[in-house]
Design a protein around this motif. Structure first.
Motif, PDB file in Angstrom:
ATOM      1  N   ILE A 165      12.810  29.418 -55.018  1.00  0.00           N
ATOM      2  CA  ILE A 165      12.185  28.780 -53.849  1.00  0.00           C
ATOM      3  C   ILE A 165      11.154  27.746 -54.301  1.00  0.00           C
ATOM      4  O   ILE A 165      11.072  26.642 -53.754  1.00  0.00           O
ATOM      5  CB  ILE A 165      11.516  29.844 -52.942  1.00  0.00           C
ATOM      6  N   LEU A 166      10.391  28.099 -55.334  1.00  0.00           N
ATOM      7  CA  LEU A 166       9.375  27.155 -55.812  1.00  0.00           C
ATOM      8  C   LEU A 166      10.015  25.860 -56.305  1.00  0.00           C
ATOM      9  O   LEU A 166       9.523  24.765 -56.025  1.00  0.00           O
ATOM     10  CB  LEU A 166       8.546  27.799 -56.933  1.00  0.00           C
ATOM     11  N   ILE A 167      11.131  26.010 -57.011  1.00  0.00           N
ATOM     12  CA  ILE A 167      11.830  24.804 -57.481  1.00  0.00           C
ATOM     13  C   ILE A 167      12.314  23.997 -56.270  1.00  0.00           C
ATOM     14  O   ILE A 167      12.193  22.767 -56.227  1.00  0.00           O
ATOM     15  CB  ILE A 167      13.015  25.197 -58.402  1.00  0.00           C
ATOM     16  N   GLY A 168      12.823  24.729 -55.265  1.00  0.00           N
ATOM     17  CA  GLY A 168      13.277  24.051 -54.049  1.00  0.00           C
ATOM     18  C   GLY A 168      12.153  23.267 -53.387  1.00  0.00           C
ATOM     19  O   GLY A 168      12.332  22.107 -52.994  1.00  0.00           O
ATOM     20  N   VAL A 169      10.979  23.889 -53.275  1.00  0.00           N
ATOM     21  CA  VAL A 169       9.842  23.211 -52.637  1.00  0.00           C
ATOM     22  C   VAL A 169       9.443  21.988 -53.452  1.00  0.00           C
ATOM     23  O   VAL A 169       9.166  20.915 -52.904  1.00  0.00           O
ATOM     24  CB  VAL A 169       8.636  24.180 -52.502  1.00  0.00           C
ATOM     25  N   TRP A 170       9.453  22.161 -54.769  1.00  0.00           N
ATOM     26  CA  TRP A 170       9.086  21.043 -55.628  1.00  0.00           C
ATOM     27  C   TRP A 170      10.057  19.880 -55.437  1.00  0.00           C
ATOM     28  O   TRP A 170       9.657  18.725 -55.312  1.00  0.00           O
ATOM     29  CB  TRP A 170       9.066  21.510 -57.087  1.00  0.00           C
ATOM     30  N   LEU A 171      11.373  20.197 -55.371  1.00  0.00           N
ATOM     31  CA  LEU A 171      12.365  19.147 -55.148  1.00  0.00           C
ATOM     32  C   LEU A 171      12.142  18.486 -53.791  1.00  0.00           C
ATOM     33  O   LEU A 171      12.208  17.269 -53.655  1.00  0.00           O
ATOM     34  CB  LEU A 171      13.786  19.727 -55.221  1.00  0.00           C
ATOM     35  N   LEU A 172      11.849  19.327 -52.793  1.00  0.00           N
ATOM     36  CA  LEU A 172      11.628  18.794 -51.444  1.00  0.00           C
ATOM     37  C   LEU A 172      10.464  17.809 -51.436  1.00  0.00           C
ATOM     38  O   LEU A 172      10.549  16.728 -50.837  1.00  0.00           O
ATOM     39  CB  LEU A 172      11.330  19.951 -50.484  1.00  0.00           C
ATOM     40  N   LEU A 173       9.416  18.182 -52.136  1.00  0.00           N
ATOM     41  CA  LEU A 173       8.223  17.331 -52.107  1.00  0.00           C
ATOM     42  C   LEU A 173       8.391  16.074 -52.949  1.00  0.00           C
ATOM     43  O   LEU A 173       7.866  15.017 -52.618  1.00  0.00           O
ATOM     44  CB  LEU A 173       6.998  18.118 -52.601  1.00  0.00           C
ATOM     45  N   SER A 174       9.134  16.191 -54.050  1.00  0.00           N
ATOM     46  CA  SER A 174       9.167  15.060 -54.979  1.00  0.00           C
ATOM     47  C   SER A 174      10.412  14.189 -54.817  1.00  0.00           C
ATOM     48  O   SER A 174      10.408  13.031 -55.202  1.00  0.00           O
ATOM     49  CB  SER A 174       9.068  15.568 -56.421  1.00  0.00           C
ATOM     50  N   ARG A 175      11.483  14.751 -54.228  1.00  0.00           N
ATOM     51  CA  ARG A 175      12.736  13.990 -54.243  1.00  0.00           C
ATOM     52  C   ARG A 175      13.256  13.599 -52.863  1.00  0.00           C
ATOM     53  O   ARG A 175      14.261  12.918 -52.767  1.00  0.00           O
ATOM     54  CB  ARG A 175      13.842  14.806 -54.956  1.00  0.00           C
ATOM     55  N   THR A 176      12.646  14.084 -51.798  1.00  0.00           N
ATOM     56  CA  THR A 176      13.217  13.771 -50.484  1.00  0.00           C
ATOM     57  C   THR A 176      12.271  12.879 -49.696  1.00  0.00           C
ATOM     58  O   THR A 176      11.099  12.719 -50.026  1.00  0.00           O
ATOM     59  CB  THR A 176      13.453  15.042 -49.654  1.00  0.00           C
ATOM     60  N   LYS A 177      12.833  12.308 -48.624  1.00  0.00           N
ATOM     61  CA  LYS A 177      12.041  11.427 -47.758  1.00  0.00           C
ATOM     62  C   LYS A 177      10.914  12.220 -47.095  1.00  0.00           C
ATOM     63  O   LYS A 177       9.775  11.752 -47.006  1.00  0.00           O
ATOM     64  CB  LYS A 177      12.982  10.837 -46.695  1.00  0.00           C
ATOM     65  N   ILE A 178      11.226  13.456 -46.666  1.00  0.00           N
ATOM     66  CA  ILE A 178      10.200  14.283 -46.019  1.00  0.00           C
ATOM     67  C   ILE A 178       9.011  14.481 -46.954  1.00  0.00           C
ATOM     68  O   ILE A 178       7.857  14.317 -46.583  1.00  0.00           O
ATOM     69  CB  ILE A 178      10.789  15.660 -45.616  1.00  0.00           C
ATOM     70  N   GLY A 179       9.336  14.786 -48.223  1.00  0.00           N
ATOM     71  CA  GLY A 179       8.276  14.990 -49.207  1.00  0.00           C
ATOM     72  C   GLY A 179       7.453  13.731 -49.407  1.00  0.00           C
ATOM     73  O   GLY A 179       6.219  13.776 -49.477  1.00  0.00           O
ATOM     74  N   LEU A 180       8.151  12.608 -49.450  1.00  0.00           N
ATOM     75  CA  LEU A 180       7.472  11.323 -49.652  1.00  0.00           C
ATOM     76  C   LEU A 180       6.496  11.059 -48.514  1.00  0.00           C
ATOM     77  O   LEU A 180       5.333  10.697 -48.733  1.00  0.00           O
ATOM     78  CB  LEU A 180       8.523  10.214 -49.724  1.00  0.00           C
ATOM     79  N   VAL A 181       6.984  11.297 -47.293  1.00  0.00           N
ATOM     80  CA  VAL A 181       6.152  11.065 -46.114  1.00  0.00           C
ATOM     81  C   VAL A 181       4.940  11.991 -46.137  1.00  0.00           C
ATOM     82  O   VAL A 181       3.816  11.589 -45.843  1.00  0.00           O
ATOM     83  CB  VAL A 181       6.994  11.296 -44.838  1.00  0.00           C
ATOM     84  N   MET A 182       5.163  13.252 -46.539  1.00  0.00           N
ATOM     85  CA  MET A 182       4.046  14.200 -46.597  1.00  0.00           C
ATOM     86  C   MET A 182       3.020  13.760 -47.630  1.00  0.00           C
ATOM     87  O   MET A 182       1.813  13.790 -47.390  1.00  0.00           O
ATOM     88  CB  MET A 182       4.560  15.609 -46.938  1.00  0.00           C
ATOM     89  N   ARG A 183       3.512  13.333 -48.789  1.00  0.00           N
ATOM     90  CA  ARG A 183       2.571  12.921 -49.830  1.00  0.00           C
ATOM     91  C   ARG A 183       1.820  11.662 -49.415  1.00  0.00           C
ATOM     92  O   ARG A 183       0.635  11.503 -49.699  1.00  0.00           O
ATOM     93  CB  ARG A 183       3.322  12.705 -51.152  1.00  0.00           C
TER      94      ARG A 183
END
Lengths: 302, 313
Positions: A165-183
């Motif tokens: 799950i942690l790897i999934g969250v990391w991918l979500l934050l660093s590799r997806t549009k949603i993550g980009l928008v959040m950051r």
């Protein structure tokens, strides 16, 4: 039992604590990082996750694994939706002003906890693990092999699932549009808004996502720990400790701190008492905030 | 010379409260005694939160320090109640001074979390020394020792007058403090700490005094609670007792001297009523907090003050 095997077992239990703590604290850290909101109700989202897992598991028949998998999907979604709604109805109207949001989330804490007391009841309920094979651990020092030195496959699964799950969250934050928008929102709210990012929706999504992580952690731990309407206190306290020691809003620091606090909590609890472990941890946190506000691993404030 | 309207109002409230013992039935008289002790706690909290703008989430610790300061000296050192009561106040004030000195190095959100953490550590410490403190279960102070100068504090009428006396002194001291030069500086710090510094005031000693003073109030209330109601326990150090004064102040009116009394009366009876209806009566606390922060930030008396040209202190 010898010191060695006992330390090994304590470390293993500490790993399970650390895993669940990492997920829960990650949710709290994410919400603080992106929204600058200290969510005092975070522990109650954890509790809700466990309670919903029990509801789902006891209403779905068949093998325990079916109910467990259903709970793994349903609990985070429901809890996330409740949290997003709370953000939309309450926190948004407060303009995320720090003192007001803290007071509001304290209120939310009582509402969720007492709501669970009404619907779920005061009695702790167990949830059956999907599998729970006893795994003997061969200990090469010899003497005590065979009695007591074992773990369960489910505990190992919790550790493995958490890493996934942690790897999934990391991918979500660093590799997806949603993550980009959040950051982007985290870095600079006004600029993000100027670039057309719907900041209010990102906030609701982040708050929901943070709560869902806590719920997910609770679903994982509930077959070991039981569901109880008062169970939100400890994860809240420990998550606070982890997030602060790791540096407010720093996700990497949060993970390192979760590992340290989870392991030491497990080990100190075994060799001394859980209360002493928590006293040391809470005092450590207060001291960290007073003398090193950016956390032990956090960078200097930007 | 113009009469001092504010002082007269507060004296009138104090007189009205005293008269209540002849009007109220025994059950409500007992409730009011409890409310007055809790309102004393919140009156001190108001000086810190309402007037200085510092939101502490750890005042239960100082309440418990007062409670155990009085309770332990009576239980283990056989101190008379007359000496145990000030011992509780001193214990709470010293603790508040020490924790304040540390916590005030932080501001805003960090201050809230630090106070919360210290209080939690204190609560757990009380549980840890279960052998002496009796933990969550608590201990009872022997009834025979609960008397001051021959007055039996477990007697209903004496208890009421004692609670009234403590509240009255607390109220008048609070009134004097907020109208003093120090009170003005505290409000200035609340409104704009940087500007206050620019005017030549060092905020730190003022903030520390506010923490210590509110700690003394909490200690007095805790010690009084132990002496009047006879029970001492770790649960009084739990987070719920840090939230209660905050709730009383928010409801009654932040930064209004009489606010905490109004808040304590309303919340106490709301909880009493909810307790009859459901086991989940603490939901009242949650709903009240959320509604107040959303719709009535100024509280009952805070809204009233805006219509009275602001003379209500």
């Amino acid at each position: 039992m010898d010191f060695g095997p006992q330390l090994f077992l304590a470390s293993l239990d500490g790993m399970v604590t650390a895993a669940v703590l990492a997920l829960t604290a990650l949710g709290l850290s994410l919400v603080f990082g992106v929204m600058r909101v200290v969510n005092v109700a975070h522990g109650e989202f954890f509790m809700l996750g466990a309670v919903i897992a029990w509801f789902v598991a006891s209403n779905i028949g068949g093998h325990a694994a079916i109910g467990f998998i259903a709970a793994l999907i349903i609990a985070p979604l429901v809890v996330g939706a409740i949290a997003a709604a709370a953000d939309w109805i309450v926190l948004k109207r407060l303009d995320y002003e720090p003192e007001a949001t803290i007071v509001a989330t304290i209120g939310l804490l009582y509402i969720l906890q007492q709501g669970a007391l009404v619907t779920f009841g005061p009695v702790a309920q167990a949830v059956e693990p999907p599998f729970n094979k006893r795994i003997e651990i061969p200990w090469f020092e010899g003497a005590n092999v065979g009695w007591g030195l074992f773990t369960t496959s489910y505990k190992l699964f919790v550790i493995g699932a958490t890493i996934a799950i942690l790897i999934g969250v990391w991918l979500l934050l660093s590799r997806t549009k949603i993550g980009l928008v959040m950051r982007a929102t985290q870095l600079d709210r006004e600029t993000a808004q100027a670039f057309g990012i719907p900041v209010e929706k990102v906030y609701a999504l982040t708050f929901g996502f943070g709560a869902a992580l806590a719920a997910l952690a609770a679903v994982l731990i509930v077959p070991i720990q039981q569901a109880d309407y008062l169970m939100g206190g400890d994860p809240l306290l420990l998550s606070f400790i982890v997030v602060i020691i790791g540096g407010l809003g720093s996700l990497r620091g949060t993970l390192v701190a979760a590992l340290i606090i989870g392991m030491s909590d497990g080990i100190i609890s075994v060799f001394f008492t859980p209360t002493l472990a928590k006293i040391i941890a809470t005092l450590a946190v207060a001291m960290v905030l007073v003398f090193r506000p950016q956390g032990l691993f956090g960078a200097k404030a930007q | 010379m113009k009469p001092d309207r504010a002082l007269l109002l507060h004296l009138a409230v104090i007189a009205a409260l005293f008269a209540m013992q002849y009007v109220l039935p025994a059950y409500h008289q007992g409730n009011l005694a409890r409310i007055l002790v809790l309102a004393t706690f919140a009156t001190g909290y108001n000086i810190l939160f309402g007037y200085t703008g510092l939101l502490s989430l750890g005042h239960a610790l100082f309440f418990a320090a007062g409670m155990y300061g009085a309770g332990m000296t009576m239980r283990f050192l056989d101190w008379p109640a007359l000496a145990a009561f000030p011992a509780g106040i001193v214990a709470a004030t010293l603790l508040a001074g020490m924790i304040g000195a540390l916590a005030l190095r932080t501001t805003g959100v960090a201050f809230m979390i630090v106070t919360l953490m210290f209080a939690q550590a204190g609560y757990l410490t009380i549980l840890y020394f279960n052998e002496f403190t009796r933990g969550d279960e608590g201990f009872v102070i022997v009834q025979a020792t609960r008397n001051i100068l021959g007055f039996d504090l477990s007697n209903d009428d004496v208890r009421f007058v004692a609670a009234w006396l403590i509240f009255s002194v607390g109220l008048l001291v609070a009134l004097a403090v907020v109208r003093s030069r120090m009170g003005r500086v505290l409000v200035a710090i609340r409104e704009n700490e940087e500007r206050t510094r620019m005017l030549g005031f060092d905020p730190f000693p003022y903030k520390l005094s506010a923490v210590a003073l509110s700690g003394a109030y909490a200690g007095a209330a805790g010690a009084a609670y132990a002496l009047l109601f006879g029970s001492v326990g770790a649960s009084f150090a739990s987070i719920q007792y840090s939230i209660e004064p905050l709730l009383f102040v928010l409801l009654g009116g932040t930064g209004v001297v009489l606010g905490p009394l109004v808040g304590a009366i309303v919340i106490f009876y709301l909880i009493e009523y909810a307790r009859e209806v459901t086991t989940a009566y603490l939901i009242v606390v949650g709903v009240a907090l959320v509604l107040l922060i959303l719709f009535a930030r100024k509280g009952v008396l805070g809204s009233l003050r805006r219509r009275t040209d602001g003379w209500l202190p």
